[in-house]
Design an enzyme around this catalytic site. Structure first.
Site, mmCIF file in Angstrom:
data_model
loop_
_atom_site.group_PDB
_atom_site.id
_atom_site.type_symbol
_atom_site.label_atom_id
_atom_site.label_comp_id
_atom_site.label_asym_id
_atom_site.label_seq_id
_atom_site.Cartn_x
_atom_site.Cartn_y
_atom_site.Cartn_z
ATOM 1 C CB CYS A 24 37.083 47.201 44.358
ATOM 2 S SG CYS A 24 36.762 45.429 44.187
ATOM 3 C CB ALA A 73 47.058 44.970 42.790
ATOM 4 C CG HIS A 74 43.331 43.239 46.026
ATOM 5 N ND1 HIS A 74 42.882 41.993 45.787
ATOM 6 C CD2 HIS A 74 44.601 42.867 46.168
ATOM 7 C CE1 HIS A 74 43.797 41.112 46.197
ATOM 8 N NE2 HIS A 74 45.020 41.568 46.187
ATOM 9 C CG ASN A 75 43.048 45.952 50.172
ATOM 10 O OD1 ASN A 75 42.477 44.832 49.631
ATOM 11 N ND2 ASN A 75 42.192 46.311 51.195
ATOM 12 C CD GLN A 124 39.223 40.757 45.629
ATOM 13 O OE1 GLN A 124 39.731 41.599 45.848
ATOM 14 N NE2 GLN A 124 38.975 39.625 46.207
#
Length: 350
Positions: A220, A241-243, A200
């Site tokens: 991240c 969560a990510h993105n 990540q």
């Protein structure tokens, strides 16, 4: 501290009906008010308390008309809830003492800079090459990783962990034990049934005037950034969560979870315990009721959703009404079947 009803009305640009000279010393719920207190009435289901409250003054919205005689002073304002919030903010300025300076031990990494008039509590940690703005408050045990930027007038509460490369805007508040920038949930399935960790490499960007409650986690990005736009308000125990991208002025209540790469529009309302699947888009102004599960894109702006799977609120309410009638409907069907079975058979005579 003491203020008269008239002084408070002047501060809030309101109009008094009643005793302007009454003295206010504290605030209270309308049902718990005592002499010297000020309360507010925003939700009309509490209106009955207005007629017997002991509070010396009550804030009401400009279009409110009492149904009975009122003994307390009424302060008519544009919006009673917003005015009460403003009043509490002003009171806090008078009564709250903001800490300044550096307590020891506190760590400041190489090539990091810290603005003036801030506070760094004991055991706070700032990594390398960080830029910390003016009047930033870092409470004890706050951890700031390397290459982090924090804007002016932001408050970081005890136990917050901000990982490397995060960008935090100005006038933000992050409450205790929240984690910003930990790894997203990225694992690639392998032929042998195991999972390989996907690095990540991105970061988290939080814009200005964002509030994040306790024990919330914002992951991240795998690449790029997880983005929380200006004015977003996030409750306790929320997983982002990510993105993920959260649009301006959206609010998210406790225990909700937003899966990877979903984009939430501006001015959305996400109630408690909502689950949103990954790679979805919710249009601006979407409202999602508590414990709903969103599994598809919402393209039309301003829709209200409920249920799991979530669909339009009006249709959901109609369906729930039918569900409650199922026992009655079942009995009617059974009665019809019995009547049909017991009815005499007719036919032509030979």
């Amino acid at each position: 501290m003491e203020f008269t009803v008239g002084q408070i009305a002047q501060l809030l640009n309101g109009k008094v009906v009643g005793d302007e000279a009454a003295v206010i010393r504290s605030a209270a719920k309308i049902e718990e008010g005592k002499p010297g207190c000020i309360s507010f009435l925003a939700n009309l289901k509490y209106e009955s308390h207005l007629y017997d409250t002991k509070s010396s003054a009550v804030l009401v919205s400009k279009d409110f008309e009492p149904k009975k005689e009122v003994s307390t002073a009424l302060i008519y304002v544009e919006d009673s809830y917003s005015a009460f919030t403003q009043l509490l903010e002003e009171y806090q300025k008078f009564t709250q003492q903001t800490k300044r300076g550096v307590e020891q031990p506190a760590y400041l990494g190489e090539e990091s800079t810290v603005g003036n008039d801030g506070y760094r509590g004991a055991f706070s940690y700032i990594g390398k090459k960080c830029v910390i703005g003016e009047r930033v408050i870092l409470h004890p045990h706050a951890h700031i990783g390397d290459n982090v930027t924090i804007g002016d007038d932001t408050v970081i509460h005890p136990g917050v962990r901000i990982y490397d490369n995060a960008v935090i805007g100005s006038h933000c508040v992050i409450f205790a034990n929240t984690v910003i920038g930990s790894d997203g949930f990225g694992f690639a399935p392998q032929p042998d049934g195991t999972y390989k960790t996907i690095p990540q490499l991105g970061n988290v960007v939080i814009e200005d005037h964002v509030s994040i409650g306790s024990n919330t986690t914002i992951d991240c990005a795998t690449m790029g950034s997880t983005i929380i736009r200006t004015g977003v308000k996030i409750d306790n125990l929320v997983q982002i969560a990510h993105n993920v991208e959260i649009g301006r002025n959206t609010v998210i209540a406790a225990q909700s979870g937003i899966s990877g790469s979903s984009k939430i529009g501006e001015n959305c309302i996400i109630a408690g315990q909502v689950g949103i699947a990954g790679h979805l888009t919710l249009a601006n102004g979407t409202k999602v009721g508590a414990q709903s599960g969103v599994g598809k894109n919402i393209k039309k702006e301003g829709l209200s959703l409920s249920g799991s799977p979530a669909y339009e609120l009006s249709a959901h309410l109609r369906a729930q009404a039918l569900v409650r009638k199922f026992p009655e409907i079942e009995k009617r069907i059974q009665d019809l079947e019995i009547s049909k079975a017991e009815a005499p058979k007719t036919g032509s005579a030979d």
